[in-house]
Write an enzyme that holds these catalytic residues in place. Sequence first.
Site, PDB file in Angstrom:
ATOM      1  N   TYR A 103      70.908  83.536  32.750  1.00  0.00           N
ATOM      2  CA  TYR A 103      71.519  82.976  31.549  1.00  0.00           C
ATOM      3  C   TYR A 103      71.363  83.961  30.392  1.00  0.00           C
ATOM      4  O   TYR A 103      70.265  84.457  30.143  1.00  0.00           O
ATOM      5  CB  TYR A 103      70.857  81.643  31.175  1.00  0.00           C
ATOM      6  N   ASN A 115      69.323  77.843  24.413  1.00  0.00           N
ATOM      7  CA  ASN A 115      68.968  76.883  23.374  1.00  0.00           C
ATOM      8  C   ASN A 115      68.291  75.646  23.997  1.00  0.00           C
ATOM      9  O   ASN A 115      68.017  75.610  25.194  1.00  0.00           O
ATOM     10  CB  ASN A 115      70.195  76.497  22.542  1.00  0.00           C
ATOM     11  N   SER A 164      60.889  84.047  19.130  1.00  0.00           N
ATOM     12  CA  SER A 164      60.284  85.350  19.420  1.00  0.00           C
ATOM     13  C   SER A 164      59.156  85.617  18.428  1.00  0.00           C
ATOM     14  O   SER A 164      59.191  85.136  17.304  1.00  0.00           O
ATOM     15  CB  SER A 164      61.371  86.424  19.317  1.00  0.00           C
ATOM     16  N   GLN A 170      60.709  91.859  13.759  1.00  0.00           N
ATOM     17  CA  GLN A 170      60.548  90.579  14.456  1.00  0.00           C
ATOM     18  C   GLN A 170      61.184  89.450  13.653  1.00  0.00           C
ATOM     19  O   GLN A 170      61.847  88.578  14.202  1.00  0.00           O
ATOM     20  CB  GLN A 170      59.050  90.305  14.667  1.00  0.00           C
ATOM     21  N   HIS A 172      64.774  88.333  14.029  1.00  0.00           N
ATOM     22  CA  HIS A 172      65.235  87.508  15.156  1.00  0.00           C
ATOM     23  C   HIS A 172      65.535  86.063  14.758  1.00  0.00           C
ATOM     24  O   HIS A 172      66.297  85.386  15.427  1.00  0.00           O
ATOM     25  CB  HIS A 172      64.200  87.507  16.290  1.00  0.00           C
ATOM     26  N   GLU A 175      53.936  86.954  22.635  1.00  0.00           N
ATOM     27  CA  GLU A 175      55.023  87.502  23.445  1.00  0.00           C
ATOM     28  C   GLU A 175      54.999  89.033  23.382  1.00  0.00           C
ATOM     29  O   GLU A 175      54.989  89.707  24.405  1.00  0.00           O
ATOM     30  CB  GLU A 175      56.359  86.969  22.903  1.00  0.00           C
ATOM     31  N   HIS A 176      54.983  89.562  22.156  1.00  0.00           N
ATOM     32  CA  HIS A 176      54.888  91.002  21.946  1.00  0.00           C
ATOM     33  C   HIS A 176      53.563  91.312  21.273  1.00  0.00           C
ATOM     34  O   HIS A 176      53.155  90.606  20.352  1.00  0.00           O
ATOM     35  CB  HIS A 176      55.998  91.493  21.014  1.00  0.00           C
ATOM     36  N   ASP A 222      62.597  96.289  23.399  1.00  0.00           N
ATOM     37  CA  ASP A 222      63.741  95.368  23.342  1.00  0.00           C
ATOM     38  C   ASP A 222      64.963  95.999  24.009  1.00  0.00           C
ATOM     39  O   ASP A 222      65.775  95.311  24.632  1.00  0.00           O
ATOM     40  CB  ASP A 222      64.123  95.070  21.877  1.00  0.00           C
ATOM     41  N   GLU A 230      39.323  64.566  57.992  1.00  0.00           N
ATOM     42  CA  GLU A 230      40.558  64.227  57.295  1.00  0.00           C
ATOM     43  C   GLU A 230      41.397  63.194  58.053  1.00  0.00           C
ATOM     44  O   GLU A 230      42.505  62.866  57.632  1.00  0.00           O
ATOM     45  CB  GLU A 230      41.379  65.507  57.028  1.00  0.00           C
ATOM     46  N   HIS A 262      46.105  67.366  65.554  1.00  0.00           N
ATOM     47  CA  HIS A 262      45.714  68.703  65.094  1.00  0.00           C
ATOM     48  C   HIS A 262      44.697  69.313  66.058  1.00  0.00           C
ATOM     49  O   HIS A 262      44.825  70.470  66.455  1.00  0.00           O
ATOM     50  CB  HIS A 262      45.148  68.645  63.667  1.00  0.00           C
TER      51      HIS A 262
END
Lengths: 441, 441
Positions: free
Chosen positions: B128, B212, B237, B259, B262, B328-329, B362, B416, B422
């Site tokens: 996306y 979004n 961001s 920054q 943004h 993030e950065h 970036d 179990e 098993h």
Amino acid sequence: MLKIYSSSELTPQLRARLLQRSSSEDREALAIVQAILDEIAAEGLVALKRISERLDGVAPDPFLVTPEEFEEAELALSSEIKQAFQTAYQNIKSFHAFQRKMLEDQKTTVCTSTLGYMYRPVERVAVYVPGGKAFYPSSVLMGVVPARIAGVSHITLLTPPGRDGKIHPAVLYCARLAGANAVLKAGGAHGVAAAYHGLLTPPAELIIGPGNRYVTAAKNLLASTGRVRIDQPAGPSEVIVIADNTARPAFVAADLLSQAEHGEDSPCILLTDSLVLAERVSEEIAKGLDERPERRSMKETSIREHSYAVVFETLDEAIAFSNDYGPEHLEIATEKPERDLEKITAAGSVFLGHYAPVALGDYFSGTNHILPTGGAARMFSGVGVDTFMKRITYQYPTRESLRKALEPIRIMSKVEGLDQEHGHSVEVRFEGEKDRSPSQG
Amino acid sequence: MLKIYSSSELTPQLRARLLQRSSSEDREALAIVQAILDEIAAEGLVALKRISERLDGVAPDPFLVTPEEFEEAELALSSEIKQAFQTAYQNIKSFHAFQRKMLEDQKTTVCTSTLGYMYRPVERVAVYVPGGKAFYPSSVLMGVVPARIAGVSHITLLTPPGRDGKIHPAVLYCARLAGANAVLKAGGAHGVAAAYHGLLTPPAELIIGPGNRYVTAAKNLLASTGRVRIDQPAGPSEVIVIADNTARPAFVAADLLSQAEHGEDSPCILLTDSLVLAERVSEEIAKGLDERPERRSMKETSIREHSYAVVFETLDEAIAFSNDYGPEHLEIATEKPERDLEKITAAGSVFLGHYAPVALGDYFSGTNHILPTGGAARMFSGVGVDTFMKRITYQYPTRESLRKALEPIRIMSKVEGLDQEHGHSVEVRFEGEKDRSPSQG
């Protein structure tokens, strides 16, 4: 006993139906769980107590397992049981330590700059293990051991208590053996919410492990905030056995029934190029149900409603079908299993050869048994050390490489309408450079 | 200009407030989006057209970008623009190809059995990229290049068209350059649903890329079914700059303003051991806003409402704060950035030294810019080649190793309640073994 299809019967519609598993958004559970999450968010411990009493029939006091309870658990278990789990623990630890060693920090040079990445553990993790009626100490090892090896600082084991407020001693034994920092006696959505909000333990940033639909719904709702990571939703356990005429029908039948023992909705699938094998496996399943009657109706339902065999012209067609299916467990009981493995593109855990029942991986060999189900193996990995880590990227550009980037960044940021500051942040480093360059270059 | 705190002021409450980002369940978006998903699920393409007309103002015909449109896009761009994106493409490809090479298939021996794992690509992916008003060709490269290098079979680029039904030529140029198989002119929840249901492209098993709130809600709702994997939700961001007195105030100020460019909700944070630096950076920000007035009110809001500096006694305290924040950065503009990097435990992408503005990553350096925001870097990785792959585990046990497992598996499965089948699936392999052992041993 086992429905046998020939590949010539497989119309696209039938093929699609055989590949399909039941799974869908569980809106009912989401609505119920949302209310529980809201209660816990608003009232914390008070709500946890109230909901535990309502849903588990008990509000343990304290909610966290005490040192005395760990001691009692150890005393309650035979040395034989403890020894078995210890050996399994060693194998699981060995394999996951190997995985950890392979996740090395790396760097390279691109365009004269150093670019690299490093793996670091998630700090606070909750491992969910179902409980209440059945007990899964093996799942404790599978969730906690890789977290511990990854270097997680705090691991909370999250598991519902019995109506007596207690946890099965083998679960507690394995929790201590594997290195859980705390065992919280709460399951369901309220247990998940308690771990997330950190009511009694450091708030979990990652919550893994299979649970019922309410646990799944709680994980999904919390994950949608972006504040916690979860693993994939868990559905019914499943197996595909790809087998040729070197396979023993009794072995294959035993492995299919072993899967059916997990629940009446477990798909147990045989893909083969041998009609004779398919027929003999079907006979062996019927025989097995007679000879080992425990949980018979559950196993029969699983075989009858969710299981089948398909006889293909070639093994490659069987492999292609399996790849489309994306099975949680895949056995390759063929003459050359390693060659066939090369063609596998989707599966949770693969078992090669004639001495590789899924039970071995469920308990003992060292591979993980918390695996993607319902086709999720097409896009998800099972639990491993990397589940508990994240990759941090970095770059150390030289002055010269930044200078080369100046013009392209100006152009590209302009296309995106971000040129004024983005462009400037590069340009400023080359303004009047002679009289004021910082030491690093 | 920039609010400056001293670490001595940081009460636990203030610290918690500074670390916090706005993010929460978006129930309103979830409800709106659920209706859209239901429409698309029920009516397919008919619903896609109707919803596109309603929300995007246009139902492109066809929805998929045609070869002619790709040609037109290439002609519409200057050679300078194409060259800039090509160079960036080469760097991104180099770094991600390096990542791919490091994801090697591995095996080891545990308890005489071979245990291993192999990485295989997810087959059908949707990337996306937001659109409509602004255009992000760089994000096309960041999403598609690693998918292509991972070996994904089919990559659909998903992006909303303008009101004229067109996609920006640089987006189309980058889509073709990076190797997207199809570009679907649909965004929002309806675009995500179209990719998931495979209305015009193979149904996506993995959907990544920021969008979004409706895109995020659609991804979350679909992920809750377990039939598709998504990346983490994207928020505003953000950047932290850790700087000492070797840093240039003008560089740091430029990076913070970059920054802020943004969006008005972008946190721009300076952590330092130098009050003098913090004060000079604040001055440079004020100067920068005067000198570069585009988007001024947005940048000012971001700086005033979401940004701050903290002056600590030591750099280590600054690093600890940053690790709790999980930016993030992260820029480390200090005397010894590599030494400081070793102490970083959570960040999306790290920029070392005085010549490392975030803008470089970036657009150009080769590292990925699709990164976890809002603290998610504490548990999530940014996009990389591994995002598009899964790890398949396997085991090839020897007969002898299975024999050793027999008794422990019997014991553990009994705890179990799964012992009948098993246990039997192991036992059956050693019944009457002399007269009927398969060839593999």
